[in-house]
Design a protein around this motif. Structure first.
Motif, PDB file in Angstrom:
ATOM      1  N   GLU A 101     -14.779  27.035 -57.104  1.00  0.00           N
ATOM      2  CA  GLU A 101     -14.520  26.393 -58.545  1.00  0.00           C
ATOM      3  C   GLU A 101     -14.756  24.918 -58.003  1.00  0.00           C
ATOM      4  OE1 GLU A 101     -12.731  27.805 -61.144  1.00  0.00           O
ATOM      5  OE2 GLU A 101     -11.785  26.743 -62.373  1.00  0.00           O
TER       6      GLU A 101
ATOM      7  N   ILE B  48     -17.501  30.137 -67.240  1.00  0.00           N
ATOM      8  CA  ILE B  48     -17.444  31.565 -66.543  1.00  0.00           C
ATOM      9  C   ILE B  48     -19.264  30.929 -65.580  1.00  0.00           C
ATOM     10  CG2 ILE B  48     -19.141  32.212 -68.738  1.00  0.00           C
ATOM     11  CD1 ILE B  48     -18.320  35.421 -68.608  1.00  0.00           C
ATOM     12  N   ASN B  57     -22.750  38.702 -67.037  1.00  0.00           N
ATOM     13  CA  ASN B  57     -21.645  38.594 -65.943  1.00  0.00           C
ATOM     14  C   ASN B  57     -20.020  38.298 -67.410  1.00  0.00           C
ATOM     15  OD1 ASN B  57     -19.670  38.262 -64.373  1.00  0.00           O
ATOM     16  ND2 ASN B  57     -19.533  36.271 -64.529  1.00  0.00           N
ATOM     17  N   GLU B  58     -19.406  39.459 -66.923  1.00  0.00           N
ATOM     18  CA  GLU B  58     -18.829  39.535 -68.674  1.00  0.00           C
ATOM     19  C   GLU B  58     -16.964  39.288 -67.682  1.00  0.00           C
ATOM     20  OE1 GLU B  58     -18.665  43.215 -69.605  1.00  0.00           O
ATOM     21  OE2 GLU B  58     -17.269  42.757 -71.490  1.00  0.00           O
ATOM     22  N   ASP B  59     -16.689  38.551 -69.096  1.00  0.00           N
ATOM     23  CA  ASP B  59     -15.422  38.411 -68.119  1.00  0.00           C
ATOM     24  C   ASP B  59     -14.217  37.878 -69.360  1.00  0.00           C
ATOM     25  OD1 ASP B  59     -13.401  36.035 -66.927  1.00  0.00           O
ATOM     26  OD2 ASP B  59     -12.416  37.221 -67.575  1.00  0.00           O
ATOM     27  N   GLY B  60     -13.610  39.068 -70.133  1.00  0.00           N
ATOM     28  CA  GLY B  60     -13.183  38.720 -71.692  1.00  0.00           C
ATOM     29  C   GLY B  60     -14.228  38.623 -72.089  1.00  0.00           C
ATOM     30  N   THR B  63     -18.947  36.926 -72.137  1.00  0.00           N
ATOM     31  CA  THR B  63     -20.073  36.996 -71.514  1.00  0.00           C
ATOM     32  C   THR B  63     -20.920  36.104 -71.326  1.00  0.00           C
ATOM     33  OG1 THR B  63     -19.546  39.540 -72.682  1.00  0.00           O
ATOM     34  CG2 THR B  63     -21.933  39.237 -70.929  1.00  0.00           C
TER      35      THR B  63
END
Lengths: 113, 115
Positions: A101, B48, B57-60, B63
């Motif tokens: 990142e 993300i 891809n999912e983060d909290g 998505t």
């Protein structure tokens, strides 16, 4: 500091003058990038350093633009004979290594009058 | 030529509802995609990402969906919150020998969440 620091935050210069923009990356980050964001556009890639060397400078628009990173930490973007079209926000980012990142600084807003 | 396109310059969504931001790309060599969020007077912040080997891809609350055949990706935020109001940039890269260091960004979508 904890983040990427860019100085100055604002710079106004006259057409034809020389300017230097400074970037202090996050400590320990080996990769450093410069981007330029013009009004209404997304950031545009300029140059990428891995350590002290420029691994990719394909985004530099012409030979008036040059960047250095002599000790593999702080980087300076240098613009000679500035033109009004150089007015933009210049963003610096760093990352721990390639493929990780990237963290951006707040940018330097350059205005050429 | 714009290799990454965000055709909606702005979007307004009611708080609590779903926000959907869209992005299209033309370069078939892109294989890594990211979304960044930007507040005024600050640099972009990574949100993300998704590799081309995945389609979701999912983060909290966030998505990202990728449709490689259509060269299209989208970011879903649910439920939307007032703090989500910002400019969102889609970015893409080719993960060659040096990884994803050279990002190509879209022009951004300004998301406004209405309380």
């Amino acid at each position: 500091g904890a983040g990427v620091s860019q100085t100055p935050s604002n710079k106004v210069t006259e057409k034809g003058k020389y300017v230097e923009l400074r970037c202090d990356p996050i400590s320990g980050h080996t990769a450093l990038y410069w981007y330029r964001q013009s009004l209404g556009q997304g950031p545009e890639f300029l140059i990428y350093f891995q350590g002290t060397g420029a691994a990719d400078d394909s985004g530099l628009p012409n030979d008036r633009f040059f960047a250095v990173r002599p000790e593999g930490s702080v980087s300076t973007l240098k613009i000679q004979r500035t033109e009004r079209g150089d007015s933009a926000v210049y963003l610096c980012a760093s990352s721990l290594a390639p493929n990780t990142e990237a963290f951006f600084g707040q940018g330097t807003r350059l205005t050429v009058v | 030529d714009q290799q990454v396109k965000q055709n909606s310059p702005s979007l307004s969504v009611q708080e609590g509802r779903i926000s959907i931001l869209n992005c299209d790309y033309t370069n078939s060599m892109f294989d890594y995609f990211l979304w960044y969020k930007k507040y005024p007077a600050e640099g972009p912040t990574f949100l993300i990402s998704i590799s081309s080997i995945k389609d979701k891809n999912e983060d909290g609350r966030f998505t990202v969906f990728l449709n490689k055949s259509a060269k299209h990706l989208s970011l879903h935020i649910v439920p939307s919150q007032p703090g989500d109001s910002a400019v969102y940039f889609c970015a893409a890269s080719e993960t060659g020998n040096f990884g994803n260091e050279k990002l190509t960004f879209g022009t951004g979508t300004r998301l406004t969440i209405i309380p």
